[in-house]
Design a protein around this motif. Structure first.
Motif, mmCIF file in Angstrom:
data_model
loop_
_atom_site.group_PDB
_atom_site.id
_atom_site.type_symbol
_atom_site.label_atom_id
_atom_site.label_comp_id
_atom_site.label_asym_id
_atom_site.label_seq_id
_atom_site.Cartn_x
_atom_site.Cartn_y
_atom_site.Cartn_z
ATOM 1 N N VAL A 118 0.827 -1.239 0.395
ATOM 2 C CA VAL A 118 -0.209 0.339 -0.034
ATOM 3 C C VAL A 118 0.896 1.639 -0.030
ATOM 4 O O VAL A 118 0.533 2.059 -0.449
ATOM 5 C CB VAL A 118 -0.820 -0.024 1.260
ATOM 6 C CG1 VAL A 118 -1.733 1.286 0.977
ATOM 7 C CG2 VAL A 118 -1.974 -1.052 0.508
ATOM 8 N N PHE A 119 1.657 1.018 0.564
ATOM 9 C CA PHE A 119 2.932 2.224 0.862
ATOM 10 C C PHE A 119 3.229 2.845 -0.474
ATOM 11 O O PHE A 119 3.592 3.970 -1.171
ATOM 12 C CB PHE A 119 3.408 1.621 1.816
ATOM 13 C CG PHE A 119 5.262 3.274 1.972
ATOM 14 C CD1 PHE A 119 4.534 4.640 3.706
ATOM 15 C CD2 PHE A 119 6.113 3.898 1.833
ATOM 16 C CE1 PHE A 119 5.014 5.630 3.566
ATOM 17 C CE2 PHE A 119 6.300 4.570 1.138
ATOM 18 C CZ PHE A 119 6.341 5.718 2.515
ATOM 19 N N LEU A 120 4.330 1.763 -1.250
ATOM 20 C CA LEU A 120 4.405 2.185 -2.441
ATOM 21 C C LEU A 120 3.415 1.997 -3.524
ATOM 22 O O LEU A 120 4.604 3.438 -4.477
ATOM 23 C CB LEU A 120 5.389 0.286 -2.820
ATOM 24 C CG LEU A 120 5.865 0.276 -4.048
ATOM 25 C CD1 LEU A 120 7.219 1.455 -3.770
ATOM 26 C CD2 LEU A 120 6.932 -0.602 -3.959
ATOM 27 N N LEU A 121 2.595 1.867 -3.871
ATOM 28 C CA LEU A 121 1.782 2.264 -4.667
ATOM 29 C C LEU A 121 1.598 3.182 -4.076
ATOM 30 O O LEU A 121 1.436 3.990 -4.936
ATOM 31 C CB LEU A 121 0.767 0.989 -4.434
ATOM 32 C CG LEU A 121 -0.945 0.616 -5.356
ATOM 33 C CD1 LEU A 121 -0.488 0.696 -6.493
ATOM 34 C CD2 LEU A 121 -2.053 -0.103 -5.157
ATOM 35 N N GLY A 122 0.432 3.872 -3.020
ATOM 36 C CA GLY A 122 0.376 5.477 -2.907
ATOM 37 C C GLY A 122 1.517 6.420 -3.521
ATOM 38 O O GLY A 122 1.178 7.445 -3.949
ATOM 39 N N HIS A 123 2.924 5.746 -2.890
ATOM 40 C CA HIS A 123 3.792 6.461 -3.062
ATOM 41 C C HIS A 123 4.644 6.780 -5.050
ATOM 42 O O HIS A 123 4.677 7.614 -5.436
ATOM 43 C CB HIS A 123 5.306 6.699 -2.412
ATOM 44 C CG HIS A 123 6.732 6.866 -2.980
ATOM 45 N ND1 HIS A 123 7.004 8.302 -2.606
ATOM 46 C CD2 HIS A 123 7.415 6.512 -3.653
ATOM 47 C CE1 HIS A 123 8.475 8.566 -2.960
ATOM 48 N NE2 HIS A 123 8.353 7.478 -3.253
ATOM 49 N N GLY A 158 3.451 8.640 0.862
ATOM 50 C CA GLY A 158 3.145 6.949 1.286
ATOM 51 C C GLY A 158 2.297 6.774 2.648
ATOM 52 O O GLY A 158 1.735 5.875 2.530
ATOM 53 N N VAL A 159 2.325 8.259 3.246
ATOM 54 C CA VAL A 159 1.688 7.532 4.590
ATOM 55 C C VAL A 159 0.260 7.789 4.194
ATOM 56 O O VAL A 159 -0.584 7.800 4.887
ATOM 57 C CB VAL A 159 2.703 8.860 5.320
ATOM 58 C CG1 VAL A 159 1.524 9.366 6.967
ATOM 59 C CG2 VAL A 159 3.579 8.564 5.759
ATOM 60 N N MET A 160 -0.197 9.225 3.276
ATOM 61 C CA MET A 160 -1.422 9.263 3.240
ATOM 62 C C MET A 160 -2.087 8.242 2.658
ATOM 63 O O MET A 160 -3.312 7.965 2.678
ATOM 64 C CB MET A 160 -1.747 10.748 1.827
ATOM 65 C CG MET A 160 -1.365 11.747 2.253
ATOM 66 S SD MET A 160 -2.084 12.573 3.709
ATOM 67 C CE MET A 160 -3.946 13.041 3.372
ATOM 68 N N ALA A 161 -2.029 7.671 2.149
ATOM 69 C CA ALA A 161 -2.029 5.768 1.116
ATOM 70 C C ALA A 161 -2.473 5.554 2.697
ATOM 71 O O ALA A 161 -2.932 4.222 2.643
ATOM 72 C CB ALA A 161 -0.843 5.396 -0.153
ATOM 73 N N CYS A 162 -1.025 5.094 3.281
ATOM 74 C CA CYS A 162 -1.759 3.762 4.461
ATOM 75 C C CYS A 162 -2.861 4.523 5.528
ATOM 76 O O CYS A 162 -3.705 3.663 6.282
ATOM 77 C CB CYS A 162 -0.199 4.073 5.321
ATOM 78 S SG CYS A 162 0.671 2.836 4.012
ATOM 79 N N ILE A 163 -3.078 6.143 5.883
ATOM 80 C CA ILE A 163 -4.175 6.514 5.862
ATOM 81 C C ILE A 163 -5.550 6.175 5.360
ATOM 82 O O ILE A 163 -6.351 5.407 6.368
ATOM 83 C CB ILE A 163 -4.037 8.038 6.115
ATOM 84 C CG1 ILE A 163 -2.754 8.866 7.010
ATOM 85 C CG2 ILE A 163 -4.991 8.956 6.678
ATOM 86 C CD1 ILE A 163 -2.459 10.123 7.438
ATOM 87 N N GLY A 164 -5.501 6.380 3.834
ATOM 88 C CA GLY A 164 -6.562 5.508 4.045
ATOM 89 C C GLY A 164 -6.990 4.031 3.703
ATOM 90 O O GLY A 164 -7.935 3.906 3.732
ATOM 91 N N ALA A 165 -5.502 3.214 3.347
ATOM 92 C CA ALA A 165 -6.389 2.084 3.569
ATOM 93 C C ALA A 165 -6.649 1.406 5.685
ATOM 94 O O ALA A 165 -7.495 0.562 5.095
ATOM 95 C CB ALA A 165 -4.286 1.016 3.813
ATOM 96 N N LEU A 166 -6.068 2.526 6.559
ATOM 97 C CA LEU A 166 -6.304 2.185 7.443
ATOM 98 C C LEU A 166 -7.081 2.314 8.155
ATOM 99 O O LEU A 166 -8.018 1.550 9.155
ATOM 100 C CB LEU A 166 -4.957 2.843 8.245
ATOM 101 C CG LEU A 166 -5.534 2.486 9.937
ATOM 102 C CD1 LEU A 166 -5.637 1.405 10.611
ATOM 103 C CD2 LEU A 166 -4.622 4.095 10.744
ATOM 104 N N ALA A 167 -8.118 3.287 7.433
ATOM 105 C CA ALA A 167 -9.713 3.947 7.343
ATOM 106 C C ALA A 167 -10.350 2.593 7.523
ATOM 107 O O ALA A 167 -11.522 2.108 7.714
ATOM 108 C CB ALA A 167 -9.845 4.782 6.742
#
Length: 351
Positions: A118-123, A158-167
């Motif tokens: 998820v981190f790499l994909l968002g980045h 990458g952090v913003m992608a992880c925030i969206g996935a964690l929600a």
């Protein structure tokens, strides 16, 4: 504030409910969250080098790690990985703190491999979605060539992608809270518009993480351990219980369809084999010594032997077979053999 409930047990509300132990459990650990822990050590090292290292060397490394349009055309893989090794803003960056809390929480629920994905994909997607249009605009003559060379690095996408996935892995109330705060951050970036590419890249990365909900919800690590253990114990117990026992069928009673039916007299219909009942439930072949293994014989041979042992006459179950003729007995020298033979004939006639 300290309140006591009706049962006399003190309860804590507000900020006092946040115990230090809970805050420590939210931090990454080598065994619990190895991906976040190792990645955080790398980011800490680069952040310290940015603060304490030679300024000229640091600037040179940051320029070579930038994911601007020029570097994406020349060495895309190198700069995409190298740009994620730096924290924009150093040790005091908000995204550095969010990385430790958000990425570790996502790894505990989804696992290290999926969190890294998820981190790499968002980045990668947010970087390409913001830099490739710049290259196209420069090629079309709408932007100057200097737009191809700029500093673009950091872990914010990458952090913003992880925030969206964690929600997507939280409860309804926590999910709305996390997404609300994330969209407020994106709206603030778009309102300030200090860095146009980063301002558009953050909502793109957030939506990328939200698109991964379907891939993260079926993760087995999210199952409740006690619930899973109870299901496994119930499944093992169900497998250990034997099936329903069937009462033995009596003579003449019908059985399942296709199964051989037993008739009176020991005859099994459908099989063509006659079974006899003997005392003790077994028959021993004449001339066979006890204890020696007997060679396997087929059913037809066994039937022939049994019929021959009874003189060719087979009686029904429960009826003592009659022995044809008198019982030959050896004659003794004192004449007692005749008496024993007479007793046997009388016993034969009485039957």
């Amino acid at each position: 504030m300290k309140v006591t409930d009706p049962g006399g047990v003190p309860r804590r509300h507000g900020l006092t409910a946040l115990r230090p132990g809970r805050l420590l459990r939210a931090l990454p650990t080598p065994l619990g969250t190895p991906f976040t822990f190792c990645y955080a050590l790398v980011l800490l090292a680069t952040a310290l080098y940015t603060e304490l290292g030679d300024e000229a060397t640091v600037n040179q490394l940051l320029r070579e790690s930038s994911t601007d349009a020029a570097h994406l055309i020349e060495t895309p893989l190198v700069v995409l990985l190298a740009s994620a090794l730096w924290i924009a803003g150093g040790l005091y960056s908000l995204y550095g703190i969010l990385f430790v809390l958000v990425v570790s929480a996502l790894e505990r629920r989804a696992g290290g491999a999926r969190t890294a994905g998820v981190f790499l994909l968002g980045h990668v997607l947010a970087t390409l979605a913001t830099e490739l249009p710049v290259a196209g605009a420069v090629a079309a003559g709408r932007l100057p060539e200097a737009s191809l060379h700029r500093l673009d690095y950091g872990i914010s996408f990458g952090v913003m992608a992880c925030i969206g996935a964690l929600a997507g892995l939280l409860g309804p109330r926590a999910k709305r809270t996390v997404l609300g705060l994330a969209f407020l951050m994106c709206a603030q970036d778009l309102a300030e518009f200090a860095d146009p590419l980063a301002s558009w890249g953050h909502p793109i990365a957030l939506l990328t993480g939200m698109a991964c909900w379907g891939l993260l919800r079926d993760n087995p690590r999210r199952g409740h351990p006690r619930r899973d253990q109870g299901a496994a114990e119930r499944s093992a117990a169900d497998g250990a219980v034997p099936g329903p026992l069937r009462a033995p069928r009596k003579a003449g009673q019908g059985g399942p369809a296709g199964a051989p039916q037993q008739r009176p007299g020991g005859v099994v219909a459908g099989g063509g084999v006659r079974e006899e009942a003997f005392d003790g439930g077994c028959a021993e072949r004449a001339g066979h010594r006890g204890g020696e293994p007997e060679a396997p014989r087929d059913v037809v041979r066994m039937e022939h032997d049994l019929g021959h042992a009874h003189g060719g006459e087979a009686g029904r179950v429960g009826v003592t077979p009659r022995v044809p003729g008198a019982v030959p007995l050896p004659r003794a020298a004192d004449g007692r053999g005749e008496q024993r033979r007479g007793d046997a004939d009388a016993l034969q006639a009485g039957r």
